[in-house]
Write an enzyme that holds these catalytic residues in place. Structure first.
Site, PDB file in Angstrom:
ATOM      1  N   GLY A 134       0.828  -1.220   0.000  1.00 13.62           N
ATOM      2  CA  GLY A 134       0.000   0.000   0.000  1.00 13.62           C
ATOM      3  C   GLY A 134       0.854   1.258   0.000  1.00 13.62           C
ATOM      4  O   GLY A 134       0.452   2.296   0.543  1.00 13.62           O
ATOM      5  N   GLY A 163      -0.476   4.771  -0.961  1.00 14.14           N
ATOM      6  CA  GLY A 163      -1.633   5.298  -0.234  1.00 14.14           C
ATOM      7  C   GLY A 163      -1.306   6.486   0.651  1.00 14.14           C
ATOM      8  O   GLY A 163      -0.169   6.969   0.678  1.00 14.14           O
ATOM      9  N   GLN A 164      -2.327   6.923   1.398  1.00  7.58           N
ATOM     10  CA  GLN A 164      -2.151   8.128   2.236  1.00  7.58           C
ATOM     11  C   GLN A 164      -1.017   7.921   3.245  1.00  7.58           C
ATOM     12  O   GLN A 164      -0.147   8.793   3.395  1.00  7.58           O
ATOM     13  CB  GLN A 164      -3.452   8.455   2.997  1.00  7.58           C
ATOM     14  N   ASP A 220      -0.243  -7.592  -5.897  1.00  5.75           N
ATOM     15  CA  ASP A 220      -1.636  -7.690  -5.442  1.00  5.75           C
ATOM     16  C   ASP A 220      -1.601  -8.550  -4.191  1.00  5.75           C
ATOM     17  O   ASP A 220      -1.282  -9.745  -4.261  1.00  5.75           O
ATOM     18  CB  ASP A 220      -2.480  -8.345  -6.546  1.00  5.75           C
ATOM     19  N   TYR A 261     -15.783  -2.647   7.140  1.00  7.17           N
ATOM     20  CA  TYR A 261     -14.419  -2.212   7.464  1.00  7.17           C
ATOM     21  C   TYR A 261     -14.071  -2.617   8.904  1.00  7.17           C
ATOM     22  O   TYR A 261     -13.028  -3.220   9.168  1.00  7.17           O
ATOM     23  CB  TYR A 261     -14.346  -0.699   7.289  1.00  7.17           C
ATOM     24  N   LYS A 286     -11.334  -5.188  10.544  1.00 12.29           N
ATOM     25  CA  LYS A 286     -10.296  -4.692  11.460  1.00 12.29           C
ATOM     26  C   LYS A 286     -10.255  -5.533  12.737  1.00 12.29           C
ATOM     27  O   LYS A 286      -9.184  -5.885  13.205  1.00 12.29           O
ATOM     28  CB  LYS A 286     -10.520  -3.208  11.783  1.00 12.29           C
TER      29      LYS A 286
HETATM   30  P1  NAD Z   1      -5.168   4.186   1.311  1.00 12.96           P
HETATM   31  O1  NAD Z   1      -6.493   3.807   0.794  1.00 12.96           O
HETATM   32  O2  NAD Z   1      -4.706   5.571   1.121  1.00 12.96           O
HETATM   33  O3  NAD Z   1      -4.054   3.220   0.707  1.00 12.96           O
HETATM   34  C1  NAD Z   1      -4.251   1.836   0.647  1.00 12.96           C
HETATM   35  C2  NAD Z   1      -3.489   1.304  -0.539  1.00 12.96           C
HETATM   36  O4  NAD Z   1      -3.766  -0.087  -0.660  1.00 12.96           O
HETATM   37  C3  NAD Z   1      -3.890   1.970  -1.864  1.00 12.96           C
HETATM   38  O5  NAD Z   1      -2.774   2.646  -2.421  1.00 12.96           O
HETATM   39  C4  NAD Z   1      -4.322   0.787  -2.731  1.00 12.96           C
HETATM   40  O6  NAD Z   1      -3.859   0.889  -4.072  1.00 12.96           O
HETATM   41  C5  NAD Z   1      -3.683  -0.393  -2.030  1.00 12.96           C
HETATM   42  N1  NAD Z   1      -4.388  -1.634  -2.342  1.00 12.96           N
HETATM   43  C6  NAD Z   1      -5.723  -1.824  -2.491  1.00 12.96           C
HETATM   44  N2  NAD Z   1      -5.955  -3.101  -2.848  1.00 12.96           N
HETATM   45  C7  NAD Z   1      -4.762  -3.725  -2.920  1.00 12.96           C
HETATM   46  C8  NAD Z   1      -4.365  -5.035  -3.242  1.00 12.96           C
HETATM   47  N3  NAD Z   1      -5.234  -5.997  -3.593  1.00 12.96           N
HETATM   48  N4  NAD Z   1      -3.030  -5.331  -3.208  1.00 12.96           N
HETATM   49  C9  NAD Z   1      -2.130  -4.396  -2.868  1.00 12.96           C
HETATM   50  N5  NAD Z   1      -2.460  -3.122  -2.574  1.00 12.96           N
HETATM   51  C10 NAD Z   1      -3.761  -2.797  -2.588  1.00 12.96           C
HETATM   52  O7  NAD Z   1      -5.129   3.770   2.855  1.00 12.96           O
HETATM   53  P2  NAD Z   1      -4.290   4.425   4.038  1.00 12.96           P
HETATM   54  O8  NAD Z   1      -5.085   5.545   4.570  1.00 12.96           O
HETATM   55  O9  NAD Z   1      -2.901   4.642   3.624  1.00 12.96           O
HETATM   56  O10 NAD Z   1      -4.399   3.247   5.116  1.00 12.96           O
HETATM   57  C11 NAD Z   1      -3.383   2.282   5.308  1.00 12.96           C
HETATM   58  C12 NAD Z   1      -3.809   1.382   6.460  1.00 12.96           C
HETATM   59  O11 NAD Z   1      -4.022   2.181   7.639  1.00 12.96           O
HETATM   60  C13 NAD Z   1      -5.123   0.635   6.226  1.00 12.96           C
HETATM   61  O12 NAD Z   1      -5.058  -0.619   6.861  1.00 12.96           O
HETATM   62  C14 NAD Z   1      -6.155   1.498   6.932  1.00 12.96           C
HETATM   63  O13 NAD Z   1      -7.273   0.767   7.338  1.00 12.96           O
HETATM   64  C15 NAD Z   1      -5.332   1.961   8.122  1.00 12.96           C
HETATM   65  N6  NAD Z   1      -5.882   3.188   8.709  1.00 12.96           N
HETATM   66  C16 NAD Z   1      -5.850   4.362   8.014  1.00 12.96           C
HETATM   67  C17 NAD Z   1      -6.388   5.510   8.589  1.00 12.96           C
HETATM   68  C18 NAD Z   1      -6.387   6.821   7.876  1.00 12.96           C
HETATM   69  O14 NAD Z   1      -7.026   7.774   8.364  1.00 12.96           O
HETATM   70  N7  NAD Z   1      -5.684   6.960   6.745  1.00 12.96           N
HETATM   71  C19 NAD Z   1      -6.939   5.435   9.879  1.00 12.96           C
HETATM   72  C20 NAD Z   1      -6.995   4.214  10.531  1.00 12.96           C
HETATM   73  C21 NAD Z   1      -6.422   3.091   9.949  1.00 12.96           C
HETATM   74  C1  AKB Z   2     -11.609   5.741   7.621  1.00 17.05           C
HETATM   75  O1  AKB Z   2     -12.298   6.758   7.856  1.00 17.05           O
HETATM   76  O2  AKB Z   2     -12.032   4.726   7.064  1.00 17.05           O
HETATM   77  C2  AKB Z   2     -10.183   5.741   8.121  1.00 17.05           C
HETATM   78  C3  AKB Z   2     -10.131   5.204   9.506  1.00 17.05           C
HETATM   79  C4  AKB Z   2     -10.331   6.092  10.651  1.00 17.05           C
HETATM   80  O3  AKB Z   2      -9.939   4.031   9.686  1.00 17.05           O
HETATM   81  N1  AKB Z   2      -9.667   7.076   8.008  1.00 17.05           N
END
Ligand code: NAD
Ligand code: AKB
Length: 320
Positions: free
Chosen positions: A8, A11-12, A53, A142, A146
């Site tokens: 990932g 991603g963010q 993937d 979701y 988790k």
């Molecule tokens: P994001 O959606 O920005 O990035 C996730 C990445 O996963 C994407 O770039 C996507 O291309 C990739 N992805 C999707 N399907 C895939 C696959 N089959 N194989 C490989 N890659 C794949 O998410 P994020 O915000 O960077 O979150 C990362 C982790 O942190 C996640 O587990 C999310 O639940 C957790 N999280 C994020 C937040 C938040 O606010 N950003 C908060 C709580 C938890």
């Molecule tokens: C979402 O809103 O899905 C994420 C999280 C808090 O897990 N930013």
């Protein structure tokens, strides 16, 4: 020397965590992997980068074998709002992706960091000072993935000795990469719209309190937990971590101190509103503080200042 695989990575979180890990452990030692979204040039050019993937176990195993990986930061996931639109797809990516990473970690003896979320709680959990250990009955796909993920990580540690660790992140606020379709995304969009339009229409109601955190703290949380002395970790997976509890009007008021003409109105999205109302207002993160010294550096005021400075520079829009 550690060899680290990040899933990932576009991603963010991944786009910033991969670069933070490269700065700490060396560019060649951190392998960024993305799926369909291409990472930015800096990430592509500064170290190894591949497309995988995570629902295909061989694609993960090949990377681990090729680079002799010993630590995996597993960030690939489908976030809450997108998961509600396509729950079957979210189950597939979130559950089989994690299961595959854990199986590869078991076979190749890797440590694994996996973020859980405030979404792992549901309406039955106390909304205020949500304890580290409490009832978890989430009402979203979701959240279900988790909680199941937290349990699976605990299982792989206890049963197979895989060094699994994780945090329950709150909503993360950042200026580099836009969020990927979550319920807390408004807390990033509000800053972009404040800089671009001086106004924002919020999809959550006023008074909707949620935990939030600025990205530099989130990156430090992940790295500090993975560096922590394992003998001090009683929880290992899914530590509550938070930095601030805010409602939309709190962020708007802080933005107004820098952009006085900023205004916000509301057009509530019932799906994301219902999800937000089922999540904690504020979590108790004392276990993380006690077991590995967690402490956030940014509050609402310092984060808002930094967000507006960075977004106005990025968009080349001057704030007077
Ligand atoms: P994001 O959606 O920005 O990035 C996730 C990445 O996963 C994407 O770039 C996507 O291309 C990739 N992805 C999707 N399907 C895939 C696959 N089959 N194989 C490989 N890659 C794949 O998410 P994020 O915000 O960077 O979150 C990362 C982790 O942190 C996640 O587990 C999310 O639940 C957790 N999280 C994020 C937040 C938040 O606010 N950003 C908060 C709580 C938890
Ligand atoms: C979402 O809103 O899905 C994420 C999280 C808090 O897990 N930013």
């Amino acid at each position: 020397m550690q060899k680290i695989l990040v899933t990932g990575a576009a991603g963010q979180i991944g786009s910033e965590l991969t670069m933070a890990l490269r700065r700490k452990y060396g560019n060649e030692n951190v392998i960024g992997t993305a799926h369909k979204t291409k990472p930015d040039e800096a990430l592509l050019e500064s170290g190894p980068c591949h497309f995988i993937d995570c629902t295909e176990i061989n694609t993960i195993a090949e990377m681990v074998e090729k680079y002799k990986v010993d630590t995996i930061y597993h960030l690939a996931s489908i976030l809450s709002a997108v998961a509600e639109q396509n729950p079957q797809f979210a189950w597939n990516v979130n559950m089989f992706g994690l299961y595959n990473v854990l199986e590869v970690a078991r076979e190749y003896k890797c440590a694994v960091f996996t973020p859980s979320s405030i979404g792992a709680f549901g309406p039955a959990a106390p909304l205020n000072k949500t304890p580290q250990d409490t009832i978890q009955r989430p009402s979203t796909m979701y959240g279900i993935t988790k909680v199941a993920g937290e349990l699976l990580c605990d299982y792989y540690f206890k049963r197979f000795g895989v060094d699994t660790r994780g945090v329950r992140y709150p909503g993360l606020i950042s200026h580099k990469t836009l969020p990927g379709g979550g319920t807390t995304d408004y807390a990033v969009k509000i800053f972009y719209e404040a800089v671009k339009q001086r106004k924002y229409t919020c999809y959550l109601k006023a008074g909707t309190y949620l935990d939030m955190m600025y990205m530099p703290d989130a990156l430090r949380a992940a790295i500090d937990l993975m560096e922590a002395n394992p003998s001090r970790l009683k929880h290992r997976n899914a530590f509550n971590v938070t930095a601030m509890s805010v409602a939309p009007e709190d962020i708007a008021a802080e933005i107004k101190r820098i952009i006085p003409e900023f205004t916000m109105d509301f057009k509530v999205d019932p799906v994301r509103q219902a999800i937000a109302e089922s999540w904690p207002n504020n979590m108790d993160d004392s276990a993380a503080r006690e077991e590995w010294g967690w402490k956030p550096e940014y509050d609402l005021e310092s984060m808002t200042k930094d967000m507006i400075e960075n977004i106005s520079q990025k968009l080349k829009i001057k704030i007077d």
